[in-house]
Design a protein around this motif. Structure first.
Motif, mmCIF file in Angstrom:
data_model
loop_
_atom_site.group_PDB
_atom_site.id
_atom_site.type_symbol
_atom_site.label_atom_id
_atom_site.label_comp_id
_atom_site.label_asym_id
_atom_site.label_seq_id
_atom_site.Cartn_x
_atom_site.Cartn_y
_atom_site.Cartn_z
ATOM 1 N N MET A 78 50.027 39.983 52.133
ATOM 2 C CA MET A 78 49.186 40.478 51.046
ATOM 3 C C MET A 78 47.833 39.775 51.120
ATOM 4 S SD MET A 78 49.741 42.490 48.427
ATOM 5 C CE MET A 78 48.851 42.946 46.952
ATOM 6 N N SER A 85 40.899 42.992 52.080
ATOM 7 C CA SER A 85 40.961 42.007 53.149
ATOM 8 C C SER A 85 39.729 41.125 53.155
ATOM 9 C CB SER A 85 41.031 42.748 54.462
ATOM 10 O OG SER A 85 39.932 43.630 54.548
ATOM 11 N N GLY A 95 45.786 38.776 56.643
ATOM 12 C CA GLY A 95 45.759 40.033 55.898
ATOM 13 C C GLY A 95 44.522 40.843 56.176
ATOM 14 N N LEU A 100 43.622 45.156 55.578
ATOM 15 C CA LEU A 100 44.613 45.706 54.660
ATOM 16 C C LEU A 100 44.032 45.787 53.262
ATOM 17 C CD1 LEU A 100 47.773 43.610 55.603
ATOM 18 C CD2 LEU A 100 47.342 45.981 56.195
ATOM 19 N N GLY A 142 45.606 45.656 49.260
ATOM 20 C CA GLY A 142 46.813 45.379 48.491
ATOM 21 C C GLY A 142 46.620 45.818 47.054
ATOM 22 N N ARG A 166 54.137 45.275 44.512
ATOM 23 C CA ARG A 166 52.996 45.155 45.410
ATOM 24 C C ARG A 166 53.083 46.194 46.519
ATOM 25 N NH1 ARG A 166 53.269 38.823 46.828
ATOM 26 N NH2 ARG A 166 53.724 39.820 48.817
ATOM 27 N N THR A 193 50.966 47.371 50.079
ATOM 28 C CA THR A 193 49.847 47.181 50.994
ATOM 29 C C THR A 193 49.711 48.451 51.813
ATOM 30 O OG1 THR A 193 51.114 46.347 52.885
ATOM 31 C CG2 THR A 193 50.358 44.713 51.273
ATOM 32 N N SER A 194 48.491 48.715 52.230
ATOM 33 C CA SER A 194 48.268 49.837 53.142
ATOM 34 C C SER A 194 47.300 49.387 54.216
ATOM 35 C CB SER A 194 47.672 51.032 52.402
ATOM 36 O OG SER A 194 47.210 51.993 53.332
#
Ligand SMILES: [Zn+2]
Lengths: 374, 379
Positions: free
Chosen positions: A120, A215, A220, A223, A225, A232, A234-235
């Motif tokens: 994350m 990010s 991380g 990304l 979050g 949570r 994330t993508s």
């Protein structure tokens, strides 16, 4: 691994996490839901390579550990459990689940084959979930759906201090939405391009306050979050240059029209019924009136007149009816203001009231007109 | 340099490994965003591609033991997409998803690696759809394309890639792997390595599986079974059956294992009702396995033909008294028989007949017809 957890708490968290599991997993382990019991409680995680979901709930942990089990099966089982505490423990290659008089034994999947879950990113700021979801939905309509142009399938998020700007475009329309939020640090700035469908689906499922994490730094990186109430997501981000959309927004317009949103939306839908798919709907604005027309000549045709206020020269302009409906549908105001320069230049839709006005920049929806031949 | 970690399985390819390992190590100018790995069947193109991908994802440059290495090699890593098509051609539909993947940031922050195992099977349209994505990928995206030879890949694609060529690994290198990794004795390893002609996967199966050896012996019995037209037609049919049996024997194990793990993951068969989408997912797996079987049969038939060519080459070697090691040591008596009963000219003509059959199959001729034409030519 051994813990006790409340039935409702478990069922809700499992249902939420299992929702994001791929229906047709490219590799078998991705259909699994990862249970992690440690000093922080119980965490349930799912991942489809692009989006990861993690729900944290409190549980009495008797022994720490991890196990991977079929997500769908666990979700089905949880739905059927009586309202009693649930005891879950690992026993060799099985996970045993006991709830009242109900007992289940689930096969474990190889946890060592499970892909590493993304980390994350650190928190950038927060905004109420309903504000966020609405803003995302308003721009998501303009995002492209062609995977061979991946950049255009994203929503651009720009953070500039306490202002967040969302933008999406598929080259035929552009939606831009601004809102204020509570940034983690004053004067921070960041930007990212998030797959539009992921962002819209995730935003819809969140409640309370959404924490957004973009990010920054090494861990991380790349990304986004989203966190709310212990959940949570994330993508991954889309990489590449998003169109310089601010220059597309004309600085001034020659005429402005104000129309009541709902009747306008209905009228466009009605007249476009007669037109072949995606043939344009023509709008002619004159003092006090808007005439909508679709179809022509030998084909079926339709026209309808509506009351409209016009400030400036008369103008006739045509749009793709689907795009026009999307734009009007994204508004949450009683009236819409349309700003024009010429019939071949983009028009801008903004929310307004019966009294007019609408110079605000909260939401702007730009539509490319369709050139009419002859 | 000594091979370690993920590179140990890239057998007999020291110079290629050198180049790839320097790229992983980040030596100046050594890394690039598009690679084309070429080499003959069995030289380990996809093994090399996966090893490279693992090394790129591993914090220690391909230790072979960590979670990243393990999941890349096992095919479950989030940032390594492998397009291993069982189809005869890769069309636009298959490449769309790759274009999208290429535009995504890596979930683990290192590299987004995309491996296309059969870049020679890209249709022109598919190749065009990929061009831009290969030419200007985001900074962390790496393409690894594989093909038998550079010429098999469209010029527009290959001109955008750095090329790595794999050689057929030596018999000694293949035998050494069988001894080291599979615990074979030296002699079995050497015979299998020779018979496989540098195809590691094939060598491993021949060394480990007596049934595989006997099915191969079936194939090599063919040269002594061609006489009148009827016997030629029977021999052709028998060859196709032998290949089918060989392919089915391997597929059975893999297919069942895949089905079981998918069932477990979808939660089927544990008493609860079948979850939604499970039937579709299983059907999709079945379809994938079926196309894979078709592809394996073509590959299996091709391998049988390569075995036959090797047999006649052995015959020629005996006829010319060249004294080189026979590929088919186990079939030495048969080689002798055929060598005595014919002349080098006849042997050359027979080799031509087998090669013509391979060419015909490459251009999608019906297998039975092509093989019949061959057996008639082997008289
Ligand atoms: Zn490693």
């Amino acid at each position: 691994m051994k813990f006790r957890v409340e039935r409702d708490v478990l069922a809700e968290a499992v249902a939420w996490t299992a929702r994001s599991l791929p229906v047709r997993p490219p590799v078998a382990v991705l259909a699994g839901l990862l249970l992690t019991a440690d000093e922080n409680g119980l965490a349930l995680s799912g991942f489809d390579y692009e989006v990861s979901a993690r729900a944290e709930v409190s549980a009495d942990i008797a022994a720490e550990g991890r196990a991977l089990v079929s997500g769908r099966l666990l979700a089905d089982i949880c739905k059927s459990l009586p309202a009693k505490p649930v005891d879950i423990s690992i026993d060799g290659t099985k996970v045993n689940l006991v709830c009242g008089s109900a007992r289940f034994s689930l096969l474990t999947l190889p946890v060592e084959d499970y892909p590493t879950l993304p980390e994350m990113p650190s928190r950038s700021g927060a905004v109420p979930a309903d504000v966020f979801a609405h803003a995302v939905a308003q721009v998501a309509v303009a995002a492209g759906r062609d995977d061979t142009l991946p950049i255009l399938t994203g929503i651009r998020i720009e953070i500039d201090g306490d202002t967040v700007t969302l933008a999406a475009t598929d080259r035929y329309r552009l939606a831009v939405r601004e809102f204020t939020w509570k940034p983690e640090q004053q004067g921070m700035s960041a930007f990212a391009l998030v797959p539009a469908k992921t962002l819209a689906d995730t935003a819809k499922s969140m409640t309370g306050e959404v924490e957004l994490a973009l990010s920054s730094g090494a861990s991380g990186e790349g990304l986004v979050g989203l966190t709310s109430s212990g959940r949570r997501t994330t993508s991954r981000l889309l990489e590449g240059d998003f169109p310089k959309y601010r220059s597309l927004l004309p600085s001034e317009s020659l005429s402005y029209a104000t129309v009541a949103t709902a009747p306008f939306h209905e009228a466009v839908r009605r007249v476009s019924l007669v037109a072949e798919r995606n043939t344009p709907v023509r709008l002619s604005f004159s003092a006090g009136e808007l005439v909508l027309e679709a179809g022509s000549g030998d084909e079926a045709s339709a026209s309808e007149a509506l009351e409209a206020q016009l400030d400036g020269d008369d103008i006739a302009i045509a749009f793709n009816p689907t795009y026009l409906l999307d734009g009007l549908g994204a508004l949450d105001s009683s009236h819409v203001r349309l700003a024009f320069t010429t019939s071949t230049k983009p028009a801008i839709i903004t929310p307004t009231t019966a009294e007019g006005g609408g110079d605000g920049t909260e939401y702007r929806h730009l539509l490319m007109p369709v050139r009419l031949s002859g | 340099m000594s091979l370690s970690g993920v590179w140990t399985d890239v057998v007999g390819q020291a110079s290629a490994v050198d180049v790839l390992a320097s790229a992983v190590a980040g030596e100046p100018g050594a890394m690039t965003h598009a690679w084309l790995i070429t080499g003959p069947p069995g030289s380990g193109r996809s093994v090399a591609a996966r090893a490279f991908a693992a090394a790129l994802q591993c914090a220690a440059g391909g230790c072979g033991d960590c979670r990243e290495c393990h999941t890349v090699l096992g095919g479950t890593h989030a940032d390594v997409e492998v397009l291993s098509t069982e189809l005869l051609s890769i069309g636009v539909k298959e490449t769309r998803e790759l274009v999208r993947r290429a535009a995504l940031s890596p979930a683990g922050g290192r590299w987004q690696v995309i491996v296309a195992e059969d870049a020679d099977r890209l249709t022109d349209q598919a190749a065009n759809a990929l061009l831009k994505a290969i030419e200007e990928p985001p900074p962390k995206t790496v393409w690894i394309l594989c093909a038998p030879a550079i010429e098999d890949v469209l010029p527009t694609i290959r001109s955008r890639c750095r090329s790595i060529h794999l050689v057929t690994p030596s018999t000694a290198a293949v035998a050494a792997v069988l001894v080291r990794r599979d615990g074979m004795d030296e002699n079995t390893a050497r015979v299998a390595a020779l018979a496989s002609q540098g195809h590691i996967g094939r060598a491993r199966r021949l060394a480990r599986d007596p049934d595989a050896r006997s099915r191969r012996a079936d194939v090599l019995a063919l040269p002594r079974k061609v006489g009148d037209v009827g016997s030629c037609l029977r021999a052709a049919e028998r060859l196709i059956e032998a290949v089918k049996a060989d392919v089915a024997a391997t597929a059975e194990v893999t297919d069942a294992a895949e089905r079981e793990s998918l069932k477990a993951a979808l939660g089927i068969g544990t008493g609860a009702k079948q979850p939604p989408g499970a039937a579709a997912a299983l059907k999709e797996l079945e379809k994938r396995q079926k196309t894979r079987a078709t592809r394996s049969q073509r590959d299996g038939l091709d391998r049988a033909l390569v075995d036959l060519v090797a047999f006649y080459r052995d015959v020629l070697a005996v006829q010319l008294g060249s004294g080189v090691d026979l590929v088919n040591e186990a079939e030495a008596p048969a080689v002798q028989d055929v060598a005595t009963a014919s002349t080098p000219e006849v042997t050359l003509r027979r080799i031509e007949a087998v090669l013509a059959c391979r060419t015909a199959l490459e251009t999608n001729a019906a297998p039975l017809l092509a093989v019949e034409a061959m057996t008639l030519g082997l008289r």
